[in-house]
Design an enzyme around this catalytic site. Structure first.
Site, short mmCIF file in Angstrom:
data_model
loop_
_atom_site.label_atom_id
_atom_site.label_comp_id
_atom_site.label_asym_id
_atom_site.label_seq_id
_atom_site.Cartn_x
_atom_site.Cartn_y
_atom_site.Cartn_z
CG ASP A 1 31.95 54.68 55.21
OD1 ASP A 1 30.72 54.58 55.07
OD2 ASP A 1 32.69 55.28 54.41
CB SER B 1 25.87 51.17 52.94
OG SER B 1 26.84 51.54 52.00
N GLY C 1 21.98 57.33 49.04
CA GLY C 1 22.74 56.18 48.56
C GLY C 1 21.84 55.18 47.84
CE LYS C 2 17.23 58.49 45.98
NZ LYS C 2 17.93 59.48 46.80
N GLY C 3 21.17 54.72 44.65
CA GLY C 3 21.78 54.06 43.48
C GLY C 3 22.60 52.87 43.89
CE LYS D 1 28.16 58.94 51.64
NZ LYS D 1 28.34 60.21 51.00
CD GLN E 1 14.11 63.68 42.84
OE1 GLN E 1 13.01 63.25 42.55
NE2 GLN E 1 15.12 63.65 41.99
CG ASP F 1 22.00 63.56 47.01
OD1 ASP F 1 21.64 63.08 45.92
OD2 ASP F 1 22.16 64.79 47.19
NE ARG G 1 23.12 72.46 43.62
CZ ARG G 1 21.80 72.57 43.72
NH1 ARG G 1 21.25 73.73 44.02
NH2 ARG G 1 21.02 71.53 43.55
CB ALA H 1 17.65 61.31 40.15
N GLY H 2 20.76 62.01 40.80
CA GLY H 2 22.11 61.54 40.48
C GLY H 2 22.36 60.35 41.37
CG HIS H 3 19.92 57.50 41.75
ND1 HIS H 3 18.74 56.79 41.64
CD2 HIS H 3 19.59 58.67 42.37
CE1 HIS H 3 17.74 57.52 42.16
NE2 HIS H 3 18.25 58.66 42.60
CB THR H 4 26.94 57.54 43.02
OG1 THR H 4 26.56 58.92 42.96
CG2 THR H 4 28.39 57.38 42.60
P1 GDP Z 1 21.48 58.69 45.68
O1 GDP Z 1 21.06 59.90 44.94
O2 GDP Z 1 20.58 58.36 46.83
O3 GDP Z 1 21.69 57.48 44.79
O4 GDP Z 1 22.90 59.03 46.33
P2 GDP Z 1 24.12 59.80 45.60
O5 GDP Z 1 24.74 58.88 44.65
O6 GDP Z 1 23.68 61.13 45.10
O7 GDP Z 1 25.04 60.11 46.85
C1 GDP Z 1 25.52 59.10 47.67
C2 GDP Z 1 27.06 59.19 47.65
O8 GDP Z 1 27.57 58.42 48.70
C3 GDP Z 1 27.66 58.61 46.39
O9 GDP Z 1 28.86 59.28 46.12
C4 GDP Z 1 27.94 57.16 46.77
O10 GDP Z 1 29.00 56.60 46.01
C5 GDP Z 1 28.34 57.32 48.20
N1 GDP Z 1 28.00 56.21 49.09
C6 GDP Z 1 26.91 55.38 49.09
N2 GDP Z 1 26.94 54.57 50.17
C7 GDP Z 1 28.06 54.89 50.86
C8 GDP Z 1 28.61 54.44 52.09
O11 GDP Z 1 28.10 53.58 52.79
N3 GDP Z 1 29.79 55.04 52.50
C9 GDP Z 1 30.40 56.02 51.78
N4 GDP Z 1 31.52 56.53 52.25
N5 GDP Z 1 29.89 56.47 50.63
C10 GDP Z 1 28.73 55.93 50.19
P1 IMO Z 2 18.60 62.06 44.15
O1 IMO Z 2 17.64 61.13 43.45
C1 IMO Z 2 19.22 65.76 46.35
C2 IMO Z 2 16.70 69.16 45.23
C3 IMO Z 2 17.37 70.33 44.57
C4 IMO Z 2 16.47 71.46 45.02
C5 IMO Z 2 15.08 70.82 45.00
C6 IMO Z 2 14.31 71.08 43.72
O2 IMO Z 2 19.98 62.03 43.62
O3 IMO Z 2 18.50 61.84 45.63
P2 IMO Z 2 14.47 70.24 41.20
O4 IMO Z 2 15.62 70.25 40.24
O5 IMO Z 2 13.91 68.89 41.49
O6 IMO Z 2 13.41 71.23 40.84
O7 IMO Z 2 15.11 70.79 42.59
O8 IMO Z 2 15.31 69.43 45.15
N1 IMO Z 2 16.93 67.86 44.56
C7 IMO Z 2 17.74 66.91 45.04
N2 IMO Z 2 18.56 66.90 46.13
N3 IMO Z 2 19.11 64.66 45.57
C8 IMO Z 2 18.29 64.63 44.51
O9 IMO Z 2 18.03 63.51 43.81
C9 IMO Z 2 17.59 65.82 44.17
N4 IMO Z 2 16.72 66.16 43.18
C10 IMO Z 2 16.32 67.41 43.43
O10 IMO Z 2 18.70 70.49 45.01
O11 IMO Z 2 16.76 71.78 46.36
MG MG Z 3 21.85 61.73 44.32
#
Ligand code: GDP
Ligand code: IMO
Ligand code: MG
Length: 422
Positions: free
Chosen positions: A331, A409, A15-17, A329, A222, A13, A301, A39-42
């Site tokens: 900011d 960022s 901020g890869k997406g 992040k 991840q 998480d 969560r 993965a959840g890439h925003t």
């Molecule tokens: P990823 O899994 O690495 O792609 O990251 P996620 O999408 O799970 O979580 C990153 C969160 O931070 C998302 O809600 C993004 O929209 C947000 N985000 C990314 N870069 C920034 C930043 O520079 N500042 C803020 N405030 N939010 C950011």
């Molecule tokens: P992105 O790509 C954050 C965490 C889970 C759990 C552990 C194992 O969005 O960064 P799994 O479902 O893979 O068996 O869970 O890894 N986890 C993540 N935490 N970002 C992710 O992906 C994750 N993918 C798995 O919360 O602790």
């Molecule tokens: Mg994510």
């Protein structure tokens, strides 16, 4: 041409997406190489917020080809939901989305096994996303898995039934109610959706692209601390999230790797169980969560929050061979009077500056304290205008790690990104 690889340096998480979406116009092809719908890439642009799970984050740019590589595990149900929402935004997917025939399929029974296993673990649960990731990779390494290419075989249903029955036998070990059949209809509909896309020998295609001087960006999922070998085992995911995973997860030689972009948050978060040395369980941690909107993109969560952890960052840089750092992040830290950074750990009275075998042995981190800044940096358009204290924070990180921070960022939107000259 070489493949540039973007990897998370913390617990996911980072901020890869967002960053892949920002970089995508510079590339011809974007490839996911491991993980799956855990993965959840925003991405955020034009008032749209979109979360991707299986599909690479270059999909919203017009001209890029996006490939789901062989190292990925794919859930047909989640994949077709993603296709529906992306198509509703009028994104033209034709010829732009390819799936490796060697990627493994997540079956409904894999998801059930994940849930049953987590329930049985009780307090020691991993905190998995319950997407069936662990059981699917177990079947891959156990040589029982079903692959995307199998969909095209006349034996597919037979192979599916065989694996399902095997899972049913395994599930007898658990005290867990389930109904696989109820989940099958949409799963097989998802298989039909997958069939509409080009199922490719993607390793050959990717190497051909490189020979033709196409630029490729590999998108990690991840983070390094969730890597199956080097993360905080057993509280990890089931794939190699580090740069080396890009070689096996897309079929390229190590000599094909170019830049390695290491992405980290200006602080730290973790979702799920497991050690987190710089975690803040106090008001400051709550402030980081609220300001940073730290709630899981896949599961919703609340994310655990803490200060930046330099031993983690240095370890991750070493494992990945990071050539450039991207900090996200920035900011969120505006308004904190003091900003702390973990520089070492105490095990009893002994100070160490590296990660011990068992992170649970750490009694507490040692912190360096830096002055914070009050200016809102989210609308700054040049890194030259950073408040002095933010620039000092970045320089401190560069000095400690020896790697330049080239992108910063300052908000979730595509536009909120600043290039930094080191
Ligand atoms: P990823 O899994 O690495 O792609 O990251 P996620 O999408 O799970 O979580 C990153 C969160 O931070 C998302 O809600 C993004 O929209 C947000 N985000 C990314 N870069 C920034 C930043 O520079 N500042 C803020 N405030 N939010 C950011
Ligand atoms: P992105 O790509 C954050 C965490 C889970 C759990 C552990 C194992 O969005 O960064 P799994 O479902 O893979 O068996 O869970 O890894 N986890 C993540 N935490 N970002 C992710 O992906 C994750 N993918 C798995 O919360 O602790
Ligand atoms: Mg994510």
């Amino acid at each position: 041409m070489k493949v540039d690889v973007l990897v998370g340096l913390q617990w996911g998480d980072e901020g890869k997406g967002k960053i892949v979406d920002v970089l995508a116009p510079k590339y011809d092809v974007i490839v996911r190489f491991q993980g799956g719908p855990n993965a959840g890439h925003t991405l955020e642009f034009n008032n749209i917020k979109h979360i991707l799970h299986n599909i690479p984050s270059g999909i919203f740019r017009e001209n890029q080809i996006n490939i789901i590589g062989n190292g990925v595990v794919i859930d047909p149900v989640i994949f077709s939901e993603e296709i529906k929402t992306i198509s509703a935004l009028n994104v033209d997917l034709s010829g732009r989305l390819l799936i490796s025939k060697k990627a493994h399929l997540i079956l409904p029974s894999h998801r059930i096994l994940d849930q049953a296993s987590e329930k049985a673990k009780g307090k020691t649960k991993i905190g998995s996303t319950l997407k069936g990731i662990g059981p699917t990779y177990m079947d891959k390494t156990g040589r029982n898995g079903l692959r995307v290419g199998d969909i095209l075989s006349s034996e597919f249903i037979k192979k599916y039934q065989y694996l399902k029955e095997k899972h049913k036998d395994l599930l007898k070990l658990y005290d867990f109610d389930f109904d696989i059949e109820i989940l099958e209809k949409e799963w097989f509909e998802g298989i039909e959706t997958i069939k509409r896309y080009q199922l490719a020998d993607s390793e050959i295609l990717i190497n051909d692209f490189l020979d033709k001087n196409k630029k490729i960006l590999a998108e990690g999922a991840q983070g390094t601390m969730l890597d199956i070998d080097f993360g905080s085992y057993p509280y990890v995911t089931s794939s190699n999230t580090i740069c080396a995973g890009a070689c096996s997860g897309m079929g390229i030689a190590p000599t094909r790797i170019g830049e390695v972009y290491g992405i980290f948050k200006a602080y730290c978060t973790r979702v799920g169980s497991g050690p987190f040395p710089t975690e803040l369980t106090d008001r400051t941690g709550d402030q980081l969560r609220e300001k940073g909107k730290e709630y899981g993109a896949t599961t919703g969560r609340p994310r655990r929050c803490g200060w930046l952890d330099l031993p983690v960052l240095k370890y991750s840089i070493m494992l990945n061979g990071v050539t450039q750092l991207f900090m996200t992040k920035a900011d969120v830290l505006s308004g904190f009077e003091k900003i702390k950074t973990g520089t070492a750990y105490l095990i009893g009275n002994k100070e160490i500056d590296h990660l011990p075998f068992n992170l649970d042995e750490i009694s507490q981190p040692v912190f360096a304290e830096l002055k914070g800044w009050t200016t809102d940096v989210s609308s700054i358009t040049s890194a030259d205008d950073f408040p002095r204290e933010l620039e000092d924070y970045i320089r401190f990180i560069e000095k400690e790690t020896g790697v330049p921070v080239t992108l910063v960022s300052v908000g979730p939107n595509r536009e909120q990104i600043l290039t930094r000259k080191s």
